[in-house]
Design a protein around this motif. Sequence first.
Motif, PDB file in Angstrom:
ATOM      1  N   MET B 231     -41.371  96.421  26.607  1.00 18.32           N
ATOM      2  CA  MET B 231     -40.386  97.281  25.937  1.00 18.32           C
ATOM      3  C   MET B 231     -39.035  96.585  25.843  1.00 18.32           C
ATOM      4  SD  MET B 231     -40.886 101.070  27.539  1.00 18.32           S
ATOM      5  CE  MET B 231     -39.587 101.850  26.582  1.00 18.32           C
ATOM      6  N   TYR B 232     -38.658  95.928  26.950  1.00 19.01           N
ATOM      7  CA  TYR B 232     -37.360  95.249  26.986  1.00 19.01           C
ATOM      8  C   TYR B 232     -37.278  94.191  25.890  1.00 19.01           C
ATOM      9  CZ  TYR B 232     -33.639  92.134  28.565  1.00 19.01           C
ATOM     10  OH  TYR B 232     -32.524  91.337  28.628  1.00 19.01           O
ATOM     11  N   ILE B 235     -37.117  95.898  22.454  1.00 17.67           N
ATOM     12  CA  ILE B 235     -35.803  96.465  22.113  1.00 17.67           C
ATOM     13  C   ILE B 235     -34.830  95.344  21.788  1.00 17.67           C
ATOM     14  CG2 ILE B 235     -33.839  97.817  22.948  1.00 17.67           C
ATOM     15  CD1 ILE B 235     -35.738  99.342  24.753  1.00 17.67           C
ATOM     16  N   LYS B 236     -34.950  94.240  22.541  1.00 11.59           N
ATOM     17  CA  LYS B 236     -34.000  93.142  22.366  1.00 11.59           C
ATOM     18  C   LYS B 236     -34.226  92.391  21.053  1.00 11.59           C
ATOM     19  CE  LYS B 236     -31.184  89.987  24.604  1.00 11.59           C
ATOM     20  NZ  LYS B 236     -29.988  90.251  25.355  1.00 11.59           N
ATOM     21  N   ILE B 239     -36.885  95.622  17.386  1.00 16.73           N
ATOM     22  CA  ILE B 239     -36.947  97.054  17.683  1.00 16.73           C
ATOM     23  C   ILE B 239     -37.940  97.749  16.742  1.00 16.73           C
ATOM     24  CG2 ILE B 239     -34.992  97.746  16.222  1.00 16.73           C
ATOM     25  CD1 ILE B 239     -34.061  99.311  18.853  1.00 16.73           C
ATOM     26  N   SER B 240     -38.903  98.469  17.340  1.00 16.95           N
ATOM     27  CA  SER B 240     -39.975  99.043  16.530  1.00 16.95           C
ATOM     28  C   SER B 240     -40.067 100.546  16.779  1.00 16.95           C
ATOM     29  CB  SER B 240     -41.299  98.359  16.884  1.00 16.95           C
ATOM     30  OG  SER B 240     -42.286  99.307  17.219  1.00 16.95           O
ATOM     31  N   LEU B 243     -41.574 102.364  19.823  1.00 20.05           N
ATOM     32  CA  LEU B 243     -40.782 102.572  21.042  1.00 20.05           C
ATOM     33  C   LEU B 243     -40.432 104.043  21.244  1.00 20.05           C
ATOM     34  CD1 LEU B 243     -38.444  99.481  20.765  1.00 20.05           C
ATOM     35  CD2 LEU B 243     -39.980  99.961  22.671  1.00 20.05           C
TER      36      LEU B 243
END
Lengths: 282, 268
Positions: B231-232, B235-236, B239-240, B243
């Motif tokens: 996830m990290y 997001i970095k 971004i989808s 999430l």
Amino acid sequence: MLERRAQRLAIMFVAPATIFMLAVFLIPLWKVVSQSFTTMDGHFTWAGYAELKTSILFAKVMWNTIEISLMATVVTLLFAYPLAYYLAKQPPRRRAYLMVFVLLPFWTSVLVKSFAFMVVLGENGFINQGLRAIIGGDLPIKLLFNRTGVMIGMTHYFIPFMVFPILTSLLAQSPDLPKAAQLMGSGAMRIFFKITLPLSMPGVMAGSLLTFILSLGFFITPSLMGGRKDMMMANLVDFYMRETLNWPVAAAIACLLLLLSLAFIGLLTRIPGGKSVLGEAG
Amino acid sequence: MGGGEKPVGAAMNPWGIFSTTVAWFILLFLMLPSFVVVPMSFGGKFEMMFPPTTFDTILYERFFSTGNWIATTITSFKVAIGATVLALLLGVPAAYGIVRGTYPGKKIVALFLLSPILVPVIVLALGMYLYLASFKATGTDFGLIIAHGVLTTPFVIVTCMAGLRHIDPNLETAATIMGASVMQTFFKVTLPLLKSAMFAGGLFAFLMSFDEVVVAFFITEASTMTLPVKMYSSIKWEISPILAAISSLLTFLSLVVCLIGAAAQKKS
């Protein structure tokens, strides 16, 4: 109480955890210290610390870290105190229900929070759209990838940590005190500043120190919501470890961060409210 | 404080209205992430918008049918269960030894056992990487379990210490007077009384390990990644919308844990 022999036998019960922590917590910490004095091919070196001494980047990041942590602590306190005060005034049942609103964010993953804030605070996010509708067609306000973004993320993260100790010290106050003051003619303001606030200072101090200590080592929120050039020490450790592969420097920064934190942890164990944070072990 | 005696409505002077408004504003701010991700997770496929305009469960379907995401989720479950068992095995006796025992150096031992709570996670993450690398255990589930054991054990200790303080020590004394050994007293008297505290501590340990990202980010490899690490990086870097679905599932897990945990703690 247990008989004396049993009380002494109790040391057996802490032995497994203590051995585990020595092996898997203390040795890794020692590895960081020794790595900070060791070159990549295994020789002793001062180079890691020497580089930090002259590094403009490190000086800036170190100052940033302290500044952001102080700001986060103050802003969090400004939000957490009124909330704790309100919760303390509620009847117990109602307070128990309202606590879910504090506990759920406390237990929510920092990644979930960061993701949500990134969607809401973005240039076309909910907040900017709302502001545009109210104020007019101005440029979007930059709420992400800068100091504002970090502060929003960190404040959100730390409010529960601050609410718990303050609420505890507010609830420990005798309700007779403000009543007595009121009977003797004190106004609400005077009661708050002369009785309630001073008596809640142990909670305020414990919550603030805890927030400050945890802020110093913050990694995820500054990495995702902060400015690329507004790094904190934890992000710099990651940078030297992964990007430049300079392990002695990464470890040296980690050691300084550890020392800085330990100094404030020592302080935390010495203040009255610190016990509530450390489960009365301190 | 003076709560409880007068109905809340009676406090509705201007100051009362003001402080109530401020408090609710802060509570809404605290709940904002949950209020955002859940509606968003039911939005359409290509929408990264809040509030969403359509209703769809496609994001959940995508999550459950993507091998990568499922594999990381399974790793996270395995590691979290391992870390929870480890933390309970070490933490419950330790709490007993701290609360009931008297021996020299007790305070220092207690402080040492709880100190992982306050040491910066990044320092521990770097240390764990160097430590596990020295016996080639980076990127293994075992390495991650012991690392998470360090982080979760203090929380089990704190929860069980609180639970033990609510158990009358005279019950244990009675057992010893009637001839039970220290071990018998611990297993037959103390542990059954400590059940709800242990349950709450275990739940917290599980959630803490399941959500942990910094240490896992340092010591896992692409093949052994946990859900938070994936996830990290998602997001970095890319971004989808999936999430939103994952975030909602995690929020739901947190809600369950905090409700059950709070109820169990109240019982003890």
